[in-house]
Design a protein around this motif. Structure first.
Motif, PDB file in Angstrom:
ATOM      1  N   GLN A  20       0.900  -1.286   0.194  1.00 14.55           N
ATOM      2  CA  GLN A  20       0.089  -0.216  -0.445  1.00 14.55           C
ATOM      3  C   GLN A  20       1.195   1.111   0.327  1.00 14.55           C
ATOM      4  O   GLN A  20       2.379   1.270   0.485  1.00 14.55           O
ATOM      5  CB  GLN A  20      -1.192   0.211   1.229  1.00 14.55           C
ATOM      6  N   GLU A  21       0.328   2.549  -0.856  1.00 16.46           N
ATOM      7  CA  GLU A  21       0.889   3.442  -0.678  1.00 16.46           C
ATOM      8  C   GLU A  21       1.532   4.285   1.298  1.00 16.46           C
ATOM      9  O   GLU A  21       0.776   3.463   1.991  1.00 16.46           O
ATOM     10  CB  GLU A  21       0.148   4.409  -1.086  1.00 16.46           C
ATOM     11  N   GLY A  22       2.696   4.908   0.676  1.00 15.76           N
ATOM     12  CA  GLY A  22       2.549   5.582   2.383  1.00 15.76           C
ATOM     13  C   GLY A  22       4.313   5.197   2.232  1.00 15.76           C
ATOM     14  O   GLY A  22       4.744   4.825   1.548  1.00 15.76           O
ATOM     15  N   GLU A  23       4.482   5.216   4.044  1.00 12.91           N
ATOM     16  CA  GLU A  23       5.821   5.452   3.781  1.00 12.91           C
ATOM     17  C   GLU A  23       6.308   3.926   3.933  1.00 12.91           C
ATOM     18  O   GLU A  23       7.319   3.621   3.484  1.00 12.91           O
ATOM     19  CB  GLU A  23       6.318   5.968   5.251  1.00 12.91           C
ATOM     20  N   GLY A  24       5.771   3.387   4.445  1.00 11.35           N
ATOM     21  CA  GLY A  24       6.266   1.836   4.264  1.00 11.35           C
ATOM     22  C   GLY A  24       7.243   1.683   5.290  1.00 11.35           C
ATOM     23  O   GLY A  24       7.891   2.122   5.648  1.00 11.35           O
ATOM     24  N   PRO A  25       7.784   0.290   5.283  1.00 12.17           N
ATOM     25  CA  PRO A  25       8.829   0.309   6.517  1.00 12.17           C
ATOM     26  C   PRO A  25       9.687  -0.108   6.088  1.00 12.17           C
ATOM     27  O   PRO A  25       9.661   0.229   4.105  1.00 12.17           O
ATOM     28  CB  PRO A  25       8.776  -1.674   6.229  1.00 12.17           C
ATOM     29  N   GLY A  26      10.761  -0.128   6.740  1.00 10.18           N
ATOM     30  CA  GLY A  26      12.398   0.080   6.771  1.00 10.18           C
ATOM     31  C   GLY A  26      13.012  -1.178   5.150  1.00 10.18           C
ATOM     32  O   GLY A  26      12.142  -2.235   5.327  1.00 10.18           O
ATOM     33  N   LEU A  27      13.643  -0.929   4.935  1.00 12.25           N
ATOM     34  CA  LEU A  27      14.664  -2.493   4.094  1.00 12.25           C
ATOM     35  C   LEU A  27      14.604  -3.635   5.243  1.00 12.25           C
ATOM     36  O   LEU A  27      14.280  -4.413   4.678  1.00 12.25           O
ATOM     37  CB  LEU A  27      15.472  -2.275   3.713  1.00 12.25           C
ATOM     38  N   ARG A  28      15.277  -3.783   6.187  1.00 12.40           N
ATOM     39  CA  ARG A  28      15.354  -4.653   7.807  1.00 12.40           C
ATOM     40  C   ARG A  28      13.519  -4.873   7.148  1.00 12.40           C
ATOM     41  O   ARG A  28      13.452  -6.288   7.036  1.00 12.40           O
ATOM     42  CB  ARG A  28      15.786  -4.543   8.018  1.00 12.40           C
TER      43      ARG A  28
ATOM     44  N   LEU B 236      12.235  -8.878   6.005  1.00 11.50           N
ATOM     45  CA  LEU B 236      11.588 -10.452   7.130  1.00 11.50           C
ATOM     46  C   LEU B 236       9.709  -9.884   6.521  1.00 11.50           C
ATOM     47  O   LEU B 236       9.623 -10.945   7.089  1.00 11.50           O
ATOM     48  CB  LEU B 236      11.120  -9.035   8.559  1.00 11.50           C
ATOM     49  N   LEU B 237       8.938  -8.935   6.870  1.00  7.35           N
ATOM     50  CA  LEU B 237       8.148  -9.082   5.938  1.00  7.35           C
ATOM     51  C   LEU B 237       7.759 -10.328   5.044  1.00  7.35           C
ATOM     52  O   LEU B 237       7.202 -11.209   5.201  1.00  7.35           O
ATOM     53  CB  LEU B 237       7.321  -8.117   5.679  1.00  7.35           C
ATOM     54  N   PHE B 238       8.627  -9.976   3.897  1.00 11.01           N
ATOM     55  CA  PHE B 238       7.984 -10.857   2.751  1.00 11.01           C
ATOM     56  C   PHE B 238       8.613 -12.326   3.162  1.00 11.01           C
ATOM     57  O   PHE B 238       8.072 -13.322   2.507  1.00 11.01           O
ATOM     58  CB  PHE B 238       9.071 -10.577   2.255  1.00 11.01           C
ATOM     59  N   ALA B 239       9.600 -12.492   4.644  1.00 12.14           N
ATOM     60  CA  ALA B 239      10.327 -13.749   4.236  1.00 12.14           C
ATOM     61  C   ALA B 239       9.117 -14.649   5.116  1.00 12.14           C
ATOM     62  O   ALA B 239       8.785 -16.091   5.169  1.00 12.14           O
ATOM     63  CB  ALA B 239      11.879 -13.724   5.508  1.00 12.14           C
ATOM     64  N   ALA B 240       8.223 -13.581   6.155  1.00 10.10           N
ATOM     65  CA  ALA B 240       7.288 -13.983   6.555  1.00 10.10           C
ATOM     66  C   ALA B 240       6.177 -14.430   6.223  1.00 10.10           C
ATOM     67  O   ALA B 240       5.847 -15.419   6.509  1.00 10.10           O
ATOM     68  CB  ALA B 240       6.861 -13.083   7.982  1.00 10.10           C
ATOM     69  N   ALA B 241       5.502 -13.881   5.924  1.00 10.52           N
ATOM     70  CA  ALA B 241       4.659 -13.929   4.430  1.00 10.52           C
ATOM     71  C   ALA B 241       4.852 -15.273   3.881  1.00 10.52           C
ATOM     72  O   ALA B 241       3.943 -16.310   3.306  1.00 10.52           O
ATOM     73  CB  ALA B 241       4.530 -13.172   3.207  1.00 10.52           C
ATOM     74  N   ARG B 242       5.932 -15.359   2.946  1.00 17.59           N
ATOM     75  CA  ARG B 242       6.633 -16.772   2.922  1.00 17.59           C
ATOM     76  C   ARG B 242       6.647 -17.717   3.692  1.00 17.59           C
ATOM     77  O   ARG B 242       5.826 -19.158   2.441  1.00 17.59           O
ATOM     78  CB  ARG B 242       7.969 -16.833   2.120  1.00 17.59           C
ATOM     79  N   SER B 243       6.707 -17.542   4.617  1.00 18.25           N
ATOM     80  CA  SER B 243       6.957 -18.910   5.376  1.00 18.25           C
ATOM     81  C   SER B 243       5.210 -19.280   5.335  1.00 18.25           C
ATOM     82  O   SER B 243       5.514 -20.679   6.046  1.00 18.25           O
ATOM     83  CB  SER B 243       7.962 -18.344   6.780  1.00 18.25           C
ATOM     84  N   ASP B 244       4.521 -18.304   6.207  1.00 15.43           N
ATOM     85  CA  ASP B 244       3.345 -18.964   6.526  1.00 15.43           C
ATOM     86  C   ASP B 244       2.571 -19.759   4.855  1.00 15.43           C
ATOM     87  O   ASP B 244       2.230 -20.852   5.291  1.00 15.43           O
ATOM     88  CB  ASP B 244       2.229 -17.745   6.390  1.00 15.43           C
ATOM     89  N   HIS B 245       3.120 -19.126   3.525  1.00 16.39           N
ATOM     90  CA  HIS B 245       2.719 -19.858   2.257  1.00 16.39           C
ATOM     91  C   HIS B 245       2.932 -21.037   2.673  1.00 16.39           C
ATOM     92  O   HIS B 245       2.441 -22.183   2.020  1.00 16.39           O
ATOM     93  CB  HIS B 245       3.187 -19.066   1.204  1.00 16.39           C
ATOM     94  N   VAL B 246       4.696 -20.975   2.682  1.00 13.66           N
ATOM     95  CA  VAL B 246       5.468 -22.438   2.323  1.00 13.66           C
ATOM     96  C   VAL B 246       4.766 -23.539   3.364  1.00 13.66           C
ATOM     97  O   VAL B 246       4.657 -24.862   3.548  1.00 13.66           O
ATOM     98  CB  VAL B 246       6.556 -22.437   2.443  1.00 13.66           C
ATOM     99  N   THR B 247       4.333 -23.372   4.348  1.00 12.05           N
ATOM    100  CA  THR B 247       3.862 -23.897   5.544  1.00 12.05           C
ATOM    101  C   THR B 247       2.490 -24.300   5.575  1.00 12.05           C
ATOM    102  O   THR B 247       2.283 -25.783   5.668  1.00 12.05           O
ATOM    103  CB  THR B 247       3.966 -23.756   6.867  1.00 12.05           C
ATOM    104  N   ARG B 248       2.005 -23.296   4.816  1.00 10.63           N
ATOM    105  CA  ARG B 248      -0.055 -23.812   4.616  1.00 10.63           C
ATOM    106  C   ARG B 248      -0.119 -24.046   3.160  1.00 10.63           C
ATOM    107  O   ARG B 248      -1.610 -25.105   3.536  1.00 10.63           O
ATOM    108  CB  ARG B 248      -1.215 -22.370   5.484  1.00 10.63           C
ATOM    109  N   VAL B 249       0.644 -24.168   2.508  1.00  6.96           N
ATOM    110  CA  VAL B 249       0.215 -24.125   1.375  1.00  6.96           C
ATOM    111  C   VAL B 249       0.841 -25.684   0.454  1.00  6.96           C
ATOM    112  O   VAL B 249       1.337 -25.916  -0.375  1.00  6.96           O
ATOM    113  CB  VAL B 249      -0.053 -23.336   0.152  1.00  6.96           C
TER     114      VAL B 249
END
Ligand code: TMP
Length: 210
Positions: free
Chosen positions: A56-64, A68-81
């Motif tokens: 979403q538009e806006g300042e958004g998270p910093g690089l780290r 981490l958020l992409f990795a967390a999303a991937r973790s849930d996706h890998v584990t559950r799907v």
């Protein structure tokens, strides 16, 4: 039960990945293969919620935090799907996976590749696709396509400057060069049908291997 195959489609903005994921999933299904078509970030309710936060538009998270958020999303996706589908013998066609984090947060953002791989080891026990199809298009073609699709309303990451996206493209190319057995490089400058035909010819090799 034979484990299913895991195919990821990768590339920059406007490469045509989503169209190709749909065409590929349809072609595999027509051959009697049961396919789970999914995407990243996303594919589970939690990962789709993280997708909204990330894009979403806006300042958004910093690089780290972004990595981490992409990795967390991937973790849930890998584990559950993804892992359950592969274990059940299904094929998984995923629109983006780990190499997008390596190319965007790494190549584009400057995060060291080894750190992104560490996050992936922790989050997803290092799961890699059987084949990663990298769709490459010239910058001008990509720009024309994203402009036509988004009418100037690209998301927070898609809207980063041309230099960022050039670093992303260079990173993808370097990964494919470094790991030729895991990647198939596809010229995506032509029509969707021409690109699909190239992808099917590399998938045939994968099906023969199984
Ligand atoms: P898309 O799936 O519609 O292409 O949008 C996802 C956006 O998120 C795109 O700009 C690429 C970006 N992205 C990353 O920066 N890192 C990642 O790990 C993934 C999966 C996507």
């Amino acid at each position: 039960m034979t484990r299913g195959k895991f195919i990821a489609l990768e590339g920059g903005e406007g490469a045509g990945k989503s169209t190709q994921a749909r065409l590929l999933a349809g072609a595999l299904a027509a051959r009697g293969i049961v396919v789970v078509e999914t995407r990243e970030p996303g594919g589970t309710p939690l990962a789709e919620a993280i997708r909204t936060l990330l894009l979403q538009e806006g300042e958004g998270p910093g690089l780290r935090a972004e990595a981490l958020l992409f990795a967390a999303a991937r973790s849930d996706h890998v584990t559950r799907v993804i892992r359950p589908a592969l274990a059940a013998g299904l094929w998984v066609v995923c629109d983006r996976f780990l190499d997008s984090s390596r190319a965007y947060q790494g190549g584009g953002g400057g995060m060291p590749d080894k750190d992104i791989l560490s996050l992936h080891r922790i989050g997803s026990e290092g799961l890699l696709p059987d084949l990663t199809v990298l769709i490459e298009v010239e910058a001008g073609v990509a720009q024309a396509r994203t402009h036509a699709r988004d009418a100037g309303q690209s998301d927070r990451i898609g809207g980063r400057d041309a230099a960022y996206h050039a670093r992303v493209a260079a990173a993808f190319a370097a990964f494919a060069e470094g790991e030729p057995d895991r990647f198939a490089r596809i010229d995506g400058n032509g029509s969707p049908e021409a690109t699909h035909a190239q992808i099917m010819s590399v998938i045939k090799l994968l099906a023969v291997d199984s």
